[in-house]
Design a protein around this motif. Structure first.
Motif, PDB file in Angstrom:
ATOM      1  N   ILE A  94       0.844  -1.204   0.000  1.00  0.00           N
ATOM      2  CA  ILE A  94       0.000   0.000   0.000  1.00  0.00           C
ATOM      3  C   ILE A  94       0.877   1.251   0.000  1.00  0.00           C
ATOM      4  CG2 ILE A  94      -1.761   1.293   1.292  1.00  0.00           C
ATOM      5  CD1 ILE A  94      -2.736  -1.328  -0.079  1.00  0.00           C
ATOM      6  N   ARG A  95       1.926   1.232   0.805  1.00  0.00           N
ATOM      7  CA  ARG A  95       2.827   2.406   0.830  1.00  0.00           C
ATOM      8  C   ARG A  95       3.463   2.627  -0.537  1.00  0.00           C
ATOM      9  NH1 ARG A  95       4.476   0.385   6.455  1.00  0.00           N
ATOM     10  NH2 ARG A  95       3.368   1.838   7.820  1.00  0.00           N
ATOM     11  N   GLN A  96       3.777   1.532  -1.197  1.00  0.00           N
ATOM     12  CA  GLN A  96       4.428   1.643  -2.501  1.00  0.00           C
ATOM     13  C   GLN A  96       3.479   2.277  -3.533  1.00  0.00           C
ATOM     14  OE1 GLN A  96       5.685  -2.175  -3.865  1.00  0.00           O
ATOM     15  NE2 GLN A  96       7.497  -1.388  -4.929  1.00  0.00           N
ATOM     16  N   ILE A  97       2.223   1.854  -3.511  1.00  0.00           N
ATOM     17  CA  ILE A  97       1.239   2.415  -4.464  1.00  0.00           C
ATOM     18  C   ILE A  97       1.015   3.894  -4.169  1.00  0.00           C
ATOM     19  CG2 ILE A  97      -1.188   2.352  -5.168  1.00  0.00           C
ATOM     20  CD1 ILE A  97      -1.106  -0.711  -4.636  1.00  0.00           C
ATOM     21  N   ARG A  98       0.828   4.207  -2.887  1.00  0.00           N
ATOM     22  CA  ARG A  98       0.488   5.592  -2.526  1.00  0.00           C
ATOM     23  C   ARG A  98       1.662   6.542  -2.718  1.00  0.00           C
ATOM     24  NH1 ARG A  98      -4.942   6.761  -1.494  1.00  0.00           N
ATOM     25  NH2 ARG A  98      -4.416   8.186   0.187  1.00  0.00           N
ATOM     26  N   SER A  99       2.897   6.025  -2.600  1.00  0.00           N
ATOM     27  CA  SER A  99       4.044   6.935  -2.708  1.00  0.00           C
ATOM     28  C   SER A  99       4.628   6.967  -4.112  1.00  0.00           C
ATOM     29  CB  SER A  99       5.130   6.538  -1.697  1.00  0.00           C
ATOM     30  OG  SER A  99       5.648   5.267  -2.038  1.00  0.00           O
ATOM     31  N   LEU A 100       4.141   6.130  -5.005  1.00  0.00           N
ATOM     32  CA  LEU A 100       4.641   6.152  -6.383  1.00  0.00           C
ATOM     33  C   LEU A 100       4.265   7.505  -7.000  1.00  0.00           C
ATOM     34  CD1 LEU A 100       5.983   4.494  -8.680  1.00  0.00           C
ATOM     35  CD2 LEU A 100       3.696   3.747  -9.336  1.00  0.00           C
ATOM     36  N   ALA A 101       5.257   8.227  -7.479  1.00  0.00           N
ATOM     37  CA  ALA A 101       4.991   9.588  -7.982  1.00  0.00           C
ATOM     38  C   ALA A 101       4.503   9.557  -9.429  1.00  0.00           C
ATOM     39  CB  ALA A 101       6.251  10.436  -7.835  1.00  0.00           C
ATOM     40  N   LYS A 102       3.702   8.568  -9.734  1.00  0.00           N
ATOM     41  CA  LYS A 102       3.119   8.405 -11.068  1.00  0.00           C
ATOM     42  C   LYS A 102       1.696   7.876 -10.858  1.00  0.00           C
ATOM     43  CE  LYS A 102       7.683   7.198 -12.802  1.00  0.00           C
ATOM     44  NZ  LYS A 102       8.602   6.236 -13.408  1.00  0.00           N
ATOM     45  N   PRO A 103       0.782   8.191 -11.762  1.00  0.00           N
ATOM     46  CA  PRO A 103      -0.597   7.739 -11.553  1.00  0.00           C
ATOM     47  C   PRO A 103      -0.736   6.214 -11.666  1.00  0.00           C
ATOM     48  CG  PRO A 103      -0.463   9.451 -13.263  1.00  0.00           C
ATOM     49  CD  PRO A 103       0.931   9.021 -12.972  1.00  0.00           C
ATOM     50  N   VAL A 104      -1.551   5.668 -10.773  1.00  0.00           N
ATOM     51  CA  VAL A 104      -1.857   4.238 -10.817  1.00  0.00           C
ATOM     52  C   VAL A 104      -3.358   4.085 -11.077  1.00  0.00           C
ATOM     53  CG1 VAL A 104      -1.785   2.032  -9.600  1.00  0.00           C
ATOM     54  CG2 VAL A 104      -0.020   3.757  -9.151  1.00  0.00           C
ATOM     55  N   VAL A 105      -3.688   3.530 -12.226  1.00  0.00           N
ATOM     56  CA  VAL A 105      -5.088   3.278 -12.585  1.00  0.00           C
ATOM     57  C   VAL A 105      -5.387   1.832 -12.218  1.00  0.00           C
ATOM     58  CG1 VAL A 105      -6.706   3.087 -14.534  1.00  0.00           C
ATOM     59  CG2 VAL A 105      -5.002   4.932 -14.491  1.00  0.00           C
ATOM     60  N   CYS A 106      -6.578   1.583 -11.676  1.00  0.00           N
ATOM     61  CA  CYS A 106      -6.951   0.202 -11.375  1.00  0.00           C
ATOM     62  C   CYS A 106      -8.202  -0.149 -12.181  1.00  0.00           C
ATOM     63  CB  CYS A 106      -7.219   0.053  -9.877  1.00  0.00           C
ATOM     64  SG  CYS A 106      -7.530  -1.647  -9.406  1.00  0.00           S
ATOM     65  N   ALA A 107      -8.134  -1.253 -12.903  1.00  0.00           N
ATOM     66  CA  ALA A 107      -9.291  -1.738 -13.670  1.00  0.00           C
ATOM     67  C   ALA A 107      -9.805  -2.986 -12.956  1.00  0.00           C
ATOM     68  CB  ALA A 107      -8.872  -2.063 -15.104  1.00  0.00           C
ATOM     69  N   VAL A 108     -10.907  -2.820 -12.243  1.00  0.00           N
ATOM     70  CA  VAL A 108     -11.436  -3.925 -11.436  1.00  0.00           C
ATOM     71  C   VAL A 108     -12.378  -4.738 -12.324  1.00  0.00           C
ATOM     72  CG1 VAL A 108     -12.669  -4.530  -9.327  1.00  0.00           C
ATOM     73  CG2 VAL A 108     -11.224  -2.503  -9.379  1.00  0.00           C
ATOM     74  N   ASN A 109     -11.882  -5.895 -12.725  1.00  0.00           N
ATOM     75  CA  ASN A 109     -12.551  -6.697 -13.762  1.00  0.00           C
ATOM     76  C   ASN A 109     -13.509  -7.733 -13.185  1.00  0.00           C
ATOM     77  OD1 ASN A 109      -9.848  -7.589 -12.897  1.00  0.00           O
ATOM     78  ND2 ASN A 109     -10.497  -9.497 -13.864  1.00  0.00           N
ATOM     79  N   GLY A 110     -13.632  -7.793 -11.867  1.00  0.00           N
ATOM     80  CA  GLY A 110     -14.515  -8.794 -11.253  1.00  0.00           C
ATOM     81  C   GLY A 110     -14.466  -8.590  -9.752  1.00  0.00           C
ATOM     82  N   VAL A 111     -14.755  -9.637  -9.014  1.00  0.00           N
ATOM     83  CA  VAL A 111     -14.829  -9.456  -7.559  1.00  0.00           C
ATOM     84  C   VAL A 111     -13.483  -8.998  -6.970  1.00  0.00           C
ATOM     85  CG1 VAL A 111     -14.341 -11.896  -7.054  1.00  0.00           C
ATOM     86  CG2 VAL A 111     -15.664 -10.535  -5.427  1.00  0.00           C
ATOM     87  N   ALA A 112     -13.578  -8.057  -6.032  1.00  0.00           N
ATOM     88  CA  ALA A 112     -12.406  -7.576  -5.294  1.00  0.00           C
ATOM     89  C   ALA A 112     -12.758  -7.757  -3.825  1.00  0.00           C
ATOM     90  CB  ALA A 112     -12.134  -6.115  -5.612  1.00  0.00           C
ATOM     91  N   ALA A 113     -12.093  -8.696  -3.158  1.00  0.00           N
ATOM     92  CA  ALA A 113     -12.498  -9.033  -1.787  1.00  0.00           C
ATOM     93  C   ALA A 113     -11.324  -8.891  -0.833  1.00  0.00           C
ATOM     94  CB  ALA A 113     -13.041 -10.461  -1.738  1.00  0.00           C
ATOM     95  N   GLY A 114     -11.627  -8.559   0.420  1.00  0.00           N
ATOM     96  CA  GLY A 114     -10.596  -8.430   1.447  1.00  0.00           C
ATOM     97  C   GLY A 114      -9.540  -7.429   1.014  1.00  0.00           C
TER      98      GLY A 114
END
Ligand code: T3D
Length: 264
Positions: A94-114
């Motif tokens: 989570i820290r890596q995603i939030r601190s990456l100084a570039k945009p991160v797009v997420c394509a949620v293609n189905g169930v996302a759990a936990g």
């Protein structure tokens, strides 16, 4: 930057597409997937030619969180120290995603759990197919929300909805998630990858330093005073104003032509 057993990596149009690839388990996380994903995100941080990231899942699910077959205690074996796995695997991700100084797009293609749901929410812009759903599955197995979920959810959708989702573990359909402001958009399943790829390509063609600073400012906003935040905006604007992309942006405006940002 090659495919591994657990993740697929594709460079295209200036961005890195990362596909979680354990479809038989709805892309649940084992330790190898944590390491492989973290390695790709580390590459994205240092590689100047990667100017955005797109995260998605293979098959019919996005990610079902922790692989519970690695947590089988039915033989009476000792319970694993989950504080340790959170500390060493989920929190750094989570820290890596939030601190990456570039945009991160997420394509949620189905169930996302936990953790799978909360990893999606940690990304910067989340698109989901209409058939996708988000499940705070933790309460169903006696756990608590992790991967930043209990921090992010109340900020995004308020305490009432955050408590209901996490305490009941009820699935939240993609469209409702969008209506509540938990994600950016719900789109037809057939359009998800093309829409998400177009968005990632557009961000990758943007003024990378400015976008990275913008991401940081927005993330930091809720936790500081207006006064402190005005100072942060000043510092960020000073930095953005020294980039070649700012010069290019102004020149393109004055010349009435599209921008050609180099990301520097
Ligand atoms: O442990 C730590 O380190 C602490 C960190 C914890 C973080 C967490 O994420 S805790 C939460 C863990 N995740 C879950 O509790 C979700 C478990 N999965 C489900 O509840 C359901 O699978 C879904 C609601 C996500 C989807 O349901 P459905 O009916 O669409 O699919 P399914 O039939 O349940 O799953 C398809 C297959 O994937 C199935 O395998 P099979 O029977 O075809 O061989 C299923 O066992 C497998 N699968 C799904 N989720 C997981 C999984 N296998 C292992 N771990 C999973 N999390």
């Amino acid at each position: 930057m090659a495919d591994t057993e657990t993740v697929l990596a594709n460079r295209q149009d200036g961005f890195l597409r990362i596909t979680l690839n354990r479809p038989d388990r709805l892309n649940a996380f084992n330790e190898a997937m944590h390491h492989d994903l973290r390695e790709l995100l580390a590459d994205a941080r240092t590689d100047r030619d990667i100017r955005a990231v797109l995260l998605t899942g293979a098959g019919r699910g996005f990610c079902a969180g922790q692989d519970l077959s690695d947590r089988d205690m039915r033989d009476g074996g000792e319970a694993p120290d989950l504080g340790h796995t959170i500390e060493t695997l989920y929190n750094p991700l989570i820290r890596q995603i939030r601190s990456l100084a570039k945009p991160v797009v997420c394509a949620v293609n189905g169930v996302a759990a936990g953790a799978g749901a909360n990893i999606a929410f940690a990304c910067d812009i989340v698109l989901a197919g209409h058939s996708a759903k988000f499940i705070q599955a933790f309460s169903r197995i006696g756990l608590v929300p992790d991967s930043g979920g209990s921090w992010l959810l109340p900020r995004l959708i308020g305490e009432a909805r955050a408590k209901a989702l996490t305490l009941t573990g009820e699935p939240l359909p993609a469209q409702t998630a969008a209506d509540w402001g938990l994600i950016w958009k719900a789109v037809p399943d057939a359009d998800l990858m093309s829409d998400a790829s177009a968005l990632a390509a557009r961000l990758a063609a943007g003024a990378t330093t400015g976008l990275g600073l913008t991401k940081q400012l927005i993330q930091d906003a809720a936790d500081q005073s207006l006064d402190a935040h005005l100072d942060a905006e000043r510092d960020a604007q000073r930095q953005a104003g020294r980039t070649a992309d700012y010069r290019e942006g102004v020149a393109a405006f004055l010349e009435k032509r599209p921008t050609r940002f180099s990301g520097s």
